[in-house]
Design a protein around this motif. Structure first.
Motif, PDB file in Angstrom:
ATOM      1  N   CYS A  18       0.798  -1.239   0.000  1.00  9.38           N
ATOM      2  CA  CYS A  18       0.000   0.000   0.000  1.00  9.38           C
ATOM      3  C   CYS A  18       0.833   1.293   0.000  1.00  9.38           C
ATOM      4  N   PRO A  19       1.961   1.350   0.745  1.00  5.30           N
ATOM      5  CA  PRO A  19       2.740   2.597   0.711  1.00  5.30           C
ATOM      6  C   PRO A  19       3.266   2.952  -0.690  1.00  5.30           C
ATOM      7  N   LEU A  20       3.363   1.958  -1.575  1.00  2.00           N
ATOM      8  CA  LEU A  20       3.881   2.195  -2.927  1.00  2.00           C
ATOM      9  C   LEU A  20       2.779   2.475  -3.950  1.00  2.00           C
ATOM     10  N   ILE A  21       1.519   2.241  -3.556  1.00  4.91           N
ATOM     11  CA  ILE A  21       0.411   2.391  -4.518  1.00  4.91           C
ATOM     12  C   ILE A  21       0.053   3.866  -4.653  1.00  4.91           C
ATOM     13  N   PRO A  22       0.104   4.409  -5.888  1.00  2.00           N
ATOM     14  CA  PRO A  22      -0.233   5.828  -6.076  1.00  2.00           C
ATOM     15  C   PRO A  22      -1.741   6.049  -6.078  1.00  2.00           C
ATOM     16  N   HIS A  23      -2.144   7.263  -6.336  1.00  2.00           N
ATOM     17  CA  HIS A  23      -3.575   7.616  -6.430  1.00  2.00           C
ATOM     18  C   HIS A  23      -3.693   8.574  -7.610  1.00  2.00           C
ATOM     19  N   TYR A 168       2.417   7.683 -16.196  1.00  2.00           N
ATOM     20  CA  TYR A 168       1.743   6.708 -15.326  1.00  2.00           C
ATOM     21  C   TYR A 168       2.708   5.658 -14.766  1.00  2.00           C
ATOM     22  N   GLN A 169       4.019   5.919 -14.877  1.00  2.00           N
ATOM     23  CA  GLN A 169       5.004   4.962 -14.369  1.00  2.00           C
ATOM     24  C   GLN A 169       4.863   4.665 -12.866  1.00  2.00           C
ATOM     25  N   PRO A 170       4.422   5.652 -12.025  1.00  2.00           N
ATOM     26  CA  PRO A 170       4.252   5.331 -10.600  1.00  2.00           C
ATOM     27  C   PRO A 170       3.328   4.138 -10.354  1.00  2.00           C
ATOM     28  N   LEU A 171       2.437   3.847 -11.314  1.00  2.00           N
ATOM     29  CA  LEU A 171       1.534   2.697 -11.201  1.00  2.00           C
ATOM     30  C   LEU A 171       2.323   1.384 -11.121  1.00  2.00           C
ATOM     31  N   LEU A 172       3.536   1.388 -11.699  1.00  2.00           N
ATOM     32  CA  LEU A 172       4.341   0.157 -11.755  1.00  2.00           C
ATOM     33  C   LEU A 172       5.237  -0.045 -10.531  1.00  2.00           C
ATOM     34  N   LYS A 173       5.295   0.941  -9.629  1.00  2.00           N
ATOM     35  CA  LYS A 173       6.166   0.791  -8.444  1.00  2.00           C
ATOM     36  C   LYS A 173       5.793  -0.412  -7.584  1.00  2.00           C
ATOM     37  N   PRO A 174       4.501  -0.571  -7.208  1.00  2.00           N
ATOM     38  CA  PRO A 174       4.158  -1.747  -6.410  1.00  2.00           C
ATOM     39  C   PRO A 174       4.349  -3.045  -7.191  1.00  2.00           C
ATOM     40  N   PHE A 175       4.153  -2.995  -8.514  1.00  2.00           N
ATOM     41  CA  PHE A 175       4.338  -4.165  -9.380  1.00  2.00           C
ATOM     42  C   PHE A 175       5.800  -4.610  -9.351  1.00  2.00           C
ATOM     43  N   ASP A 176       6.726  -3.650  -9.513  1.00  2.00           N
ATOM     44  CA  ASP A 176       8.156  -3.979  -9.473  1.00  2.00           C
ATOM     45  C   ASP A 176       8.539  -4.566  -8.116  1.00  2.00           C
ATOM     46  N   ALA A 177       7.999  -3.969  -7.049  1.00  2.00           N
ATOM     47  CA  ALA A 177       8.297  -4.467  -5.695  1.00  2.00           C
ATOM     48  C   ALA A 177       7.747  -5.875  -5.499  1.00  2.00           C
ATOM     49  N   LEU A 178       6.571  -6.133  -6.067  1.00  2.00           N
ATOM     50  CA  LEU A 178       5.946  -7.457  -5.985  1.00  2.00           C
ATOM     51  C   LEU A 178       6.825  -8.514  -6.653  1.00  2.00           C
TER      52      LEU A 178
END
Length: 198
Positions: A18-23, A168-178
């Motif tokens: 959740c801390p990595l998920i943007p809005h 929209y790259q911030p959308l991929l931050k939680p994906f990369d971490a996953l």
């Protein structure tokens, strides 16, 4: 006893994303139709995409009784993000153009095709596709071809084309971490043996 999970991202509490998920805002409305078999998948990228976009909705099912309601969003024209005959290559919106309701099926290719077969309204939508998509960063799933993207990557790339020059790259931050978390959990040697193609 099952490990406690985050009720929002559904990840184990110790690995909450959740801390990595943007809005992020978008003119485009995104409707993700997720096959039930994907819900409990460890790499559930559709959920991350829906959580990271203000103008997105995730609906789980194989058949959708209220599909007509879901597809009828005032001020938006529904299009299906799915390759195939007659699919139009996505381009940036013209200044006064009505934004899309971008409908994205989430499941294996076989399951996504079955969803279209079971939902004639879905199959009848005009189709759009990405042209020259960047290669997938999804290093853990075997894809049918180099152009195959995870759901979150397809949505990110589609939005960046439609709403250029928005980022929209911030959308991929939680994906990369996953992905990194999954590789770390399986160990570098197992990952290299089973997934590394270099």
């Amino acid at each position: 006893m099952p490990r406690p999970s985050c009720p929002r991202c559904l990840r184990p509490q110790a690995h909450c994303l959740c801390p990595l998920i943007p809005h992020l805002p978008s003119r485009t409305r995104v409707l993700v139709l997720q096959h039930p078999s994907e819900v409990d998948h460890a790499l559930n990228t559709a959920r991350l995409a829906a959580l990271g976009l203000r103008n997105a909705e995730l609906v789980v099912g194989e058949t959708f009784e209220n599909l007509e309601v879901l597809l009828n969003r005032p001020g938006h024209r529904a299009c299906l993000l799915f390759p195939g005959e007659g699919a139009q290559v996505l381009g940036a919106y013209a200044p006064a153009q009505e934004p899309m309701l971008l409908v994205v099926p989430d499941g294996t290719w076989r399951k996504a095709k079955k969803m279209l077969h079971l939902n004639p309204l879905l199959a009848a939508l005009p189709r759009v596709t990405l042209d020259g998509a960047a290669p997938s960063r999804y290093r853990l799933r075997k894809a049918p071809g180099p152009e195959a993207l995870s759901t979150i990557e397809a949505i990110t790339q589609a939005l960046e084309v439609l709403e250029a020059p928005a980022n929209y790259q911030p959308l991929l931050k939680p994906f990369d971490a996953l992905i990194e978390g999954q590789i770390a959990a399986m160990g570098e040697q197992v990952y290299r043996r089973n997934h590394h193609t270099q």
